[in-house]
Design an enzyme around this catalytic site. Structure first.
Site, PDB file in Angstrom:
ATOM      1  N   MET A 263     -12.245  -5.417   5.268  1.00 48.94           N
ATOM      2  CA  MET A 263     -11.001  -4.499   7.229  1.00 48.94           C
ATOM      3  C   MET A 263     -10.503  -5.260   7.470  1.00 48.94           C
ATOM      4  SD  MET A 263     -10.241  -1.987   4.683  1.00 48.94           S
ATOM      5  CE  MET A 263      -9.170  -0.510   5.475  1.00 48.94           C
TER       6      MET A 263
ATOM      7  N   HIS B 235      -0.980  -1.304  -4.010  1.00 47.98           N
ATOM      8  CA  HIS B 235      -2.538  -0.872  -4.062  1.00 47.98           C
ATOM      9  C   HIS B 235      -2.806   0.813  -3.055  1.00 47.98           C
ATOM     10  CE1 HIS B 235      -6.343  -1.934  -0.863  1.00 47.98           C
ATOM     11  NE2 HIS B 235      -6.182  -0.681  -0.269  1.00 47.98           N
TER      12      HIS B 235
ATOM     13  N   SER C 158       1.133  -1.655  -0.631  1.00 45.03           N
ATOM     14  CA  SER C 158       0.226   0.254   0.270  1.00 45.03           C
ATOM     15  C   SER C 158       0.934   1.647   0.408  1.00 45.03           C
ATOM     16  CB  SER C 158      -0.718   0.438   0.928  1.00 45.03           C
ATOM     17  OG  SER C 158      -1.774   1.393   1.777  1.00 45.03           O
TER      18      SER C 158
ATOM     19  N   ASP D 236      -6.797  -6.228   4.502  1.00 40.07           N
ATOM     20  CA  ASP D 236      -6.035  -4.698   4.665  1.00 40.07           C
ATOM     21  C   ASP D 236      -6.459  -4.507   5.914  1.00 40.07           C
ATOM     22  OD1 ASP D 236      -5.532  -2.089   3.544  1.00 40.07           O
ATOM     23  OD2 ASP D 236      -7.023  -1.668   2.425  1.00 40.07           O
TER      24      ASP D 236
ATOM     25  N   ASP E 157      -4.539   3.493  -1.801  1.00 40.20           N
ATOM     26  CA  ASP E 157      -5.891   4.768  -0.883  1.00 40.20           C
ATOM     27  C   ASP E 157      -6.251   5.924  -0.941  1.00 40.20           C
ATOM     28  OD1 ASP E 157      -6.359   1.882   1.684  1.00 40.20           O
ATOM     29  OD2 ASP E 157      -3.895   2.344   1.772  1.00 40.20           O
TER      30      ASP E 157
ATOM     31  N   MET F   9     -12.290   4.334  -0.702  1.00 41.23           N
ATOM     32  CA  MET F   9     -12.564   5.522   0.895  1.00 41.23           C
ATOM     33  C   MET F   9     -12.808   7.368   0.607  1.00 41.23           C
ATOM     34  SD  MET F   9      -9.929   3.468   2.850  1.00 41.23           S
ATOM     35  CE  MET F   9      -8.804   3.609   2.099  1.00 41.23           C
TER      36      MET F   9
ATOM     37  N   HIS G 173      -8.575   1.466  -3.870  1.00 40.64           N
ATOM     38  CA  HIS G 173      -9.133   1.013  -2.529  1.00 40.64           C
ATOM     39  C   HIS G 173      -9.733   3.208  -2.461  1.00 40.64           C
ATOM     40  CE1 HIS G 173      -9.806   0.330   1.878  1.00 40.64           C
ATOM     41  NE2 HIS G 173     -10.641   0.626   1.225  1.00 40.64           N
TER      42      HIS G 173
ATOM     43  N   MET H 259      -8.755   8.758  -0.362  1.00 41.35           N
ATOM     44  CA  MET H 259      -9.504   8.872   0.575  1.00 41.35           C
ATOM     45  C   MET H 259     -10.201  10.263   0.580  1.00 41.35           C
ATOM     46  SD  MET H 259      -6.588   7.417   4.105  1.00 41.35           S
ATOM     47  CE  MET H 259      -6.979   6.004   4.241  1.00 41.35           C
TER      48      MET H 259
HETATM   49  C1  DX5 Z   1      -6.550   1.838   5.654  1.00 39.29           C
HETATM   50  C2  DX5 Z   1      -5.872   1.523   4.218  1.00 39.29           C
HETATM   51  C3  DX5 Z   1      -4.792   0.893   4.326  1.00 39.29           C
HETATM   52  C4  DX5 Z   1      -3.476   1.067   4.080  1.00 39.29           C
HETATM   53  C5  DX5 Z   1      -2.592  -0.436   5.656  1.00 39.29           C
HETATM   54  O1  DX5 Z   1      -7.513   2.369   5.441  1.00 39.29           O
HETATM   55  O2  DX5 Z   1      -7.194   1.188   3.797  1.00 39.29           O
HETATM   56  O3  DX5 Z   1      -4.790  -0.050   2.690  1.00 39.29           O
HETATM   57  O4  DX5 Z   1      -1.843   1.303   3.748  1.00 39.29           O
HETATM   58  O5  DX5 Z   1      -1.572   0.342   6.721  1.00 39.29           O
HETATM   59  P1  DX5 Z   1      -1.017  -1.086   7.308  1.00 39.29           P
HETATM   60  O6  DX5 Z   1      -1.019  -2.326   6.450  1.00 39.29           O
HETATM   61  O7  DX5 Z   1      -0.124   0.137   7.952  1.00 39.29           O
HETATM   62  O8  DX5 Z   1      -2.215  -1.351   8.357  1.00 39.29           O
HETATM   63 ZN    ZN Z   2      -6.545   0.478   1.264  1.00 35.77          ZN
END
Ligand code: DX5
Ligand code: ZN
Length: 219
Positions: free
Chosen positions: A140, A36, A11, A175, A38, A73, A71, A40
């Site tokens: 998650m 990956h 990620s 994740d 993310d 969010m 992903h 947000m």
């Molecule tokens: C959190 C993200 C993850 C995040 C995971 O909301 O969706 O993808 O990067 O991070 P780690 O592996 O540090 O828990």
């Molecule tokens: Zn994620």
């Protein structure tokens, strides 16, 4: 790329964004094929990260065989999925909690040429996965929004249930809080894709840590 293969997906949330492409190339040289991303929006989750511009920049900079696993969010993902597909996302995963239009949005992702994933937060029951056609199920294993949180062990039972619901043809991705030990636990419960952010990019040797998680996950 057959989605049924097992993958560790670094990620980029925990990468150094000033050296993003170099950091991604380092883990790809160690064998990563799924990256990956993310996204947000400051509403569905408090932090704001990035949008399609970064996805597009990665698409241009990385080899064609790289699978960009986006992903989302964000609220109202139905308004944005086509733009992420156009930017070069191979797979787009939406939160069941983020829209009343789950089936519509998954169809829109597929119509735009990407694989359609559905994800649930830790407190959301897994029944959503039986209600819509999907290419990937993401569970998650922390609350969404931040890297570096501890793995929630009570999600292992959900992984088992979702694997039993979906059979072997659909990847079950996890994740949050993934390291060699938790990856092995998730693999034993039926997960086949393993997202890891801080464990990989927070380590002194991201390539070695990637290989360690991949070995533990049976990749
Ligand atoms: C959190 C993200 C993850 C995040 C995971 O909301 O969706 O993808 O990067 O991070 P780690 O592996 O540090 O828990
Ligand atoms: Zn994620």
């Amino acid at each position: 790329m057959p989605l049924t293969e097992r993958h560790v997906a670094p990620s980029i949330l925990s990468a150094d964004f000033a050296n993003l492409v170099a950091q991604v190339r380092e883990v790809m040289d160690a064998g990563a094929r799924v990256i990956h991303c993310d996204v947000m929006d400051g509403h569905f989750v408090p932090p704001i990260t990035f949008g399609p511009i970064i996805v597009s920049a990665l698409r241009d900079a990385l080899p064609d065989e790289t699978y960009l696993d986006v992903h989302l969010m964000i609220e109202s993902p139905e308004k944005h999925v086509a733009e992420f597909a156009k930017a070069g996302a191979d797979g787009i995963t939406i939160h069941a909690e983020s829209t009343p239009h789950i089936d519509y949005t998954l169809s829109a992702i597929r119509d735009a040429g990407a694989k359609a994933g559905l994800v649930v937060c830790p407190a959301t029951p897994p029944e959503h996965f039986g209600q819509a056609e999907l290419d990937l199920a993401l569970i998650m294993t922390v609350n969404p929004g931040w890297g570096g949180q501890p793995f929630l062990r009570n999600q292992l039972e959900k992984i088992r249930r979702v694997r039993a619901m979906l059979g072997d043809g659909v990847p079950v991705e996890v994740d949050g809080g993934i390291n060699p030990q938790t990856a092995a636990d998730c693999a034993e419960a039926g997960a086949t894709w393993f997202v890891a952010g801080s464990a990989i990019f927070g380590s002194d040797d991201p390539a070695a840590t990637f290989r360690e998680i991949a070995a533990a996950a049976g990749c």
